[in-house]
Scaffold this motif. Sequence first.
Motif, PDB file in Angstrom:
ATOM      1  N   ASP A  21      52.489  54.013  33.499  1.00 31.77           N
ATOM      2  CA  ASP A  21      51.816  54.095  34.707  1.00 31.77           C
ATOM      3  C   ASP A  21      53.375  55.364  34.880  1.00 31.77           C
ATOM      4  O   ASP A  21      54.379  55.469  35.334  1.00 31.77           O
ATOM      5  N   ILE A  22      52.380  56.446  34.906  1.00 25.53           N
ATOM      6  CA  ILE A  22      53.282  57.771  34.388  1.00 25.53           C
ATOM      7  C   ILE A  22      54.657  57.918  36.056  1.00 25.53           C
ATOM      8  O   ILE A  22      55.441  58.280  35.975  1.00 25.53           O
ATOM      9  N   GLN A  23      53.395  58.256  37.412  1.00 30.87           N
ATOM     10  CA  GLN A  23      53.848  57.609  38.421  1.00 30.87           C
ATOM     11  C   GLN A  23      55.204  57.200  38.714  1.00 30.87           C
ATOM     12  O   GLN A  23      55.988  57.298  39.513  1.00 30.87           O
ATOM     13  N   GLN A  24      54.983  56.067  37.818  1.00 29.58           N
ATOM     14  CA  GLN A  24      55.841  54.223  38.612  1.00 29.58           C
ATOM     15  C   GLN A  24      57.617  54.697  37.704  1.00 29.58           C
ATOM     16  O   GLN A  24      58.087  55.004  38.336  1.00 29.58           O
ATOM     17  N   GLU A  26      58.608  57.597  36.891  1.00 33.67           N
ATOM     18  CA  GLU A  26      59.016  58.654  37.483  1.00 33.67           C
ATOM     19  C   GLU A  26      59.247  59.269  38.678  1.00 33.67           C
ATOM     20  O   GLU A  26      61.284  58.565  39.105  1.00 33.67           O
ATOM     21  N   ASP A  27      59.339  57.630  39.593  1.00 32.08           N
ATOM     22  CA  ASP A  27      59.552  57.319  39.773  1.00 32.08           C
ATOM     23  C   ASP A  27      60.732  56.372  39.982  1.00 32.08           C
ATOM     24  O   ASP A  27      62.408  56.116  40.348  1.00 32.08           O
ATOM     25  N   LYS A  30      63.894  58.688  39.345  1.00 36.28           N
ATOM     26  CA  LYS A  30      64.476  58.786  40.116  1.00 36.28           C
ATOM     27  C   LYS A  30      66.065  57.956  40.942  1.00 36.28           C
ATOM     28  O   LYS A  30      66.079  58.244  41.215  1.00 36.28           O
ATOM     29  N   SER A  98      62.092  60.072  32.892  1.00 33.92           N
ATOM     30  CA  SER A  98      61.915  60.827  33.345  1.00 33.92           C
ATOM     31  C   SER A  98      61.142  62.184  32.342  1.00 33.92           C
ATOM     32  O   SER A  98      60.027  62.588  32.504  1.00 33.92           O
ATOM     33  N   SER A 101      57.903  60.737  31.182  1.00 38.56           N
ATOM     34  CA  SER A 101      56.620  60.917  32.425  1.00 38.56           C
ATOM     35  C   SER A 101      56.630  62.458  32.621  1.00 38.56           C
ATOM     36  O   SER A 101      55.718  62.780  32.551  1.00 38.56           O
ATOM     37  N   GLN A 102      57.417  63.132  32.344  1.00 38.05           N
ATOM     38  CA  GLN A 102      57.315  64.887  32.579  1.00 38.05           C
ATOM     39  C   GLN A 102      56.101  65.086  31.283  1.00 38.05           C
ATOM     40  O   GLN A 102      54.734  65.871  31.841  1.00 38.05           O
ATOM     41  N   ARG A 105      52.911  63.544  31.510  1.00 34.53           N
ATOM     42  CA  ARG A 105      52.044  63.675  32.577  1.00 34.53           C
ATOM     43  C   ARG A 105      50.656  64.405  32.861  1.00 34.53           C
ATOM     44  O   ARG A 105      49.197  64.331  33.862  1.00 34.53           O
ATOM     45  N   SER A 106      50.225  64.921  31.996  1.00 34.39           N
ATOM     46  CA  SER A 106      49.052  66.251  32.040  1.00 34.39           C
ATOM     47  C   SER A 106      48.528  65.615  30.351  1.00 34.39           C
ATOM     48  O   SER A 106      47.549  66.476  30.533  1.00 34.39           O
TER      49      SER A 106
END
Length: 136
Positions: A21-24, A26-27, A30, A98, A101-102, A105-106
Amino acid sequence: MIPEEDRGPAWLSDYGSIEADIQQMEDFAKGLTAEVADGYAPHANQVADAMAVDLPVALPQFQELGSFFKRHNAIKNVTATNTLNFGTGTGQAADAASKISQEYRSSDAFAHATVKDVQAAFAYTEKGPVTLDEEG
């Protein structure tokens, strides 16, 4: 076809694919960065100062105490180094999460990070973290 170094062990072959899960990710990066900055960094100097003091040298007649002091100081120094390196290593892990995930992401649903990509994200040189571009 998936390169050999990106395949999992044979005993995992029937487990199917692993999805991230890319958003996870990234979270997580952070949150980890914030925790190190807010919870660890303010206390790192206190720990370093407390561990900077060596125990005194024992009297030569008390060899057991001298051996204890010597070993205690050696272990304390390793502990101090590990404690202080925690912030650096944790920061590197957050940076790697990070960066991964960046970069993904795409990506479309069929693209995946290779083992080499992940290893490169966690690689570290004297000049700092290695970027994927530097590793090829």
